[in-house]
Design an enzyme around this catalytic site. Structure first.
Site, PDB file in Angstrom:
ATOM      1  N   HIS A 271      -1.468  -4.250   2.784  1.00 44.36           N
ATOM      2  CA  HIS A 271       0.179  -5.312   3.047  1.00 44.36           C
ATOM      3  C   HIS A 271       1.623  -4.688   2.301  1.00 44.36           C
ATOM      4  CE1 HIS A 271      -2.132  -8.561   1.423  1.00 44.36           C
ATOM      5  NE2 HIS A 271      -3.612  -7.994   0.719  1.00 44.36           N
TER       6      HIS A 271
ATOM      7  N   CYS B 204      -8.937 -11.963  -1.092  1.00 44.38           N
ATOM      8  CA  CYS B 204      -7.873 -11.299  -1.607  1.00 44.38           C
ATOM      9  C   CYS B 204      -6.620 -12.785  -1.762  1.00 44.38           C
ATOM     10  CB  CYS B 204      -6.683 -10.895   0.541  1.00 44.38           C
ATOM     11  SG  CYS B 204      -5.057 -10.974   0.651  1.00 44.38           S
ATOM     12  N   LEU B 205      -5.820 -12.193  -2.791  1.00 49.18           N
ATOM     13  CA  LEU B 205      -5.099 -13.046  -3.946  1.00 49.18           C
ATOM     14  C   LEU B 205      -4.429 -13.578  -2.283  1.00 49.18           C
ATOM     15  CD1 LEU B 205      -4.299 -11.823  -6.550  1.00 49.18           C
ATOM     16  CD2 LEU B 205      -6.401 -13.393  -6.368  1.00 49.18           C
TER      17      LEU B 205
ATOM     18  N   GLN C 294       2.985  -9.088  -2.562  1.00 49.05           N
ATOM     19  CA  GLN C 294       2.511 -10.167  -2.152  1.00 49.05           C
ATOM     20  C   GLN C 294       3.415 -11.625  -2.947  1.00 49.05           C
ATOM     21  OE1 GLN C 294      -1.739  -7.774  -2.691  1.00 49.05           O
ATOM     22  NE2 GLN C 294      -2.127 -10.383  -2.055  1.00 49.05           N
TER      23      GLN C 294
ATOM     24  N   GLY D 193      -6.569  -5.640  -6.704  1.00 44.67           N
ATOM     25  CA  GLY D 193      -5.061  -5.410  -6.975  1.00 44.67           C
ATOM     26  C   GLY D 193      -4.538  -6.468  -5.964  1.00 44.67           C
TER      27      GLY D 193
ATOM     28  N   HIS E 240      -7.064  -1.487   1.166  1.00 45.94           N
ATOM     29  CA  HIS E 240      -6.556  -2.933   1.402  1.00 45.94           C
ATOM     30  C   HIS E 240      -5.313  -3.492   0.915  1.00 45.94           C
ATOM     31  CE1 HIS E 240      -7.704  -7.507   0.801  1.00 45.94           C
ATOM     32  NE2 HIS E 240      -6.166  -7.595  -0.032  1.00 45.94           N
ATOM     33  N   GLU E 241      -4.672  -2.319  -0.119  1.00 42.18           N
ATOM     34  CA  GLU E 241      -3.376  -2.376  -0.423  1.00 42.18           C
ATOM     35  C   GLU E 241      -2.477  -2.277  -0.002  1.00 42.18           C
ATOM     36  OE1 GLU E 241      -3.237  -4.759  -2.045  1.00 42.18           O
ATOM     37  OE2 GLU E 241      -5.571  -5.285  -3.367  1.00 42.18           O
TER      38      GLU E 241
HETATM   39 NI    NI Z   1      -4.386  -8.535  -0.821  1.00 46.91          NI
END
Ligand code: NI
Length: 169
Positions: free
Chosen positions: A140, A94-95, A52, A47, A136-137
């Site tokens: 962000h 998480c990226l 991000q 995701g 989670h997204e």
């Molecule tokens: Ni993330």
């Protein structure tokens, strides 16, 4: 052709911006969603939120399939936690926080609403991984990160390691 974008790394302050609602469902939105999918696949993520990649609009891309062939786009997503939920623990990655996984507990029952790339509204009561991933997204998009759920001590350790490894502002 979709192009790879740069992913912001914690503790970059741009990850703390709150994203604004999408109102124009045009070609540039489509291009951004495609670039974000390309970026997510390239980084082996499941995701990615627009925040991000330093685009502060309410757009999320995701692919939860094993085969990496089920791209999904969520625009202006929101959810309600259902009263009969339980807390579900999941080891999240998480990226924007590469190399760290943390066990986070989140409600396991939500009602989810979003718009697709054409602006059409959808709703679903998701199960399993989607429930965790979308929370989670959406965090962000609100400038929130999974490290906000862990102790300050652990968060600082992660912050210092990433500041050392990624020489970015
Ligand atoms: Ni993330």
């Amino acid at each position: 052709m979709a192009k790879k974008m740069q992913i912001l790394i914690f503790p970059d302050s741009r990850l703390r911006k709150v994203a604004t609602e999408v109102t124009k469902f045009d070609k540039s939105l489509q291009n951004l969603a495609e670039d974000m999918l390309e970026t997510m696949y390239d980084a082996n993520g499941i995701g990615l939120a627009a925040t991000q990649v330093d685009k502060h609009i309410r757009l999320i891309v995701m692919d939860l399939s094993e085969e990496r062939n089920d791209p999904r786009v969520f625009i202006n997503p929101s959810y309600k936690i259902l009263p009969d939920h339980n807390l579900f623990e999941f080891e999240e990655g998480c990226l924007s926080i590469p190399g760290f996984n943390e066990t986070i507990s989140r409600p396991d029952k939500i009602d989810l609403k979003w718009q697709d790339i054409n602006g059409i509204s959808h709703s679903e009561s998701p199960e399993g991984l989607l429930t965790v991933c979308i929370q989670h997204e959406i965090d962000h998009l609100d400038g929130k990160l999974m490290v906000d759920y862990i102790s300050t001590l652990k968060r600082d350790r992660i912050k210092n390691k990433l500041l050392k490894d990624f020489n970015r502002k």
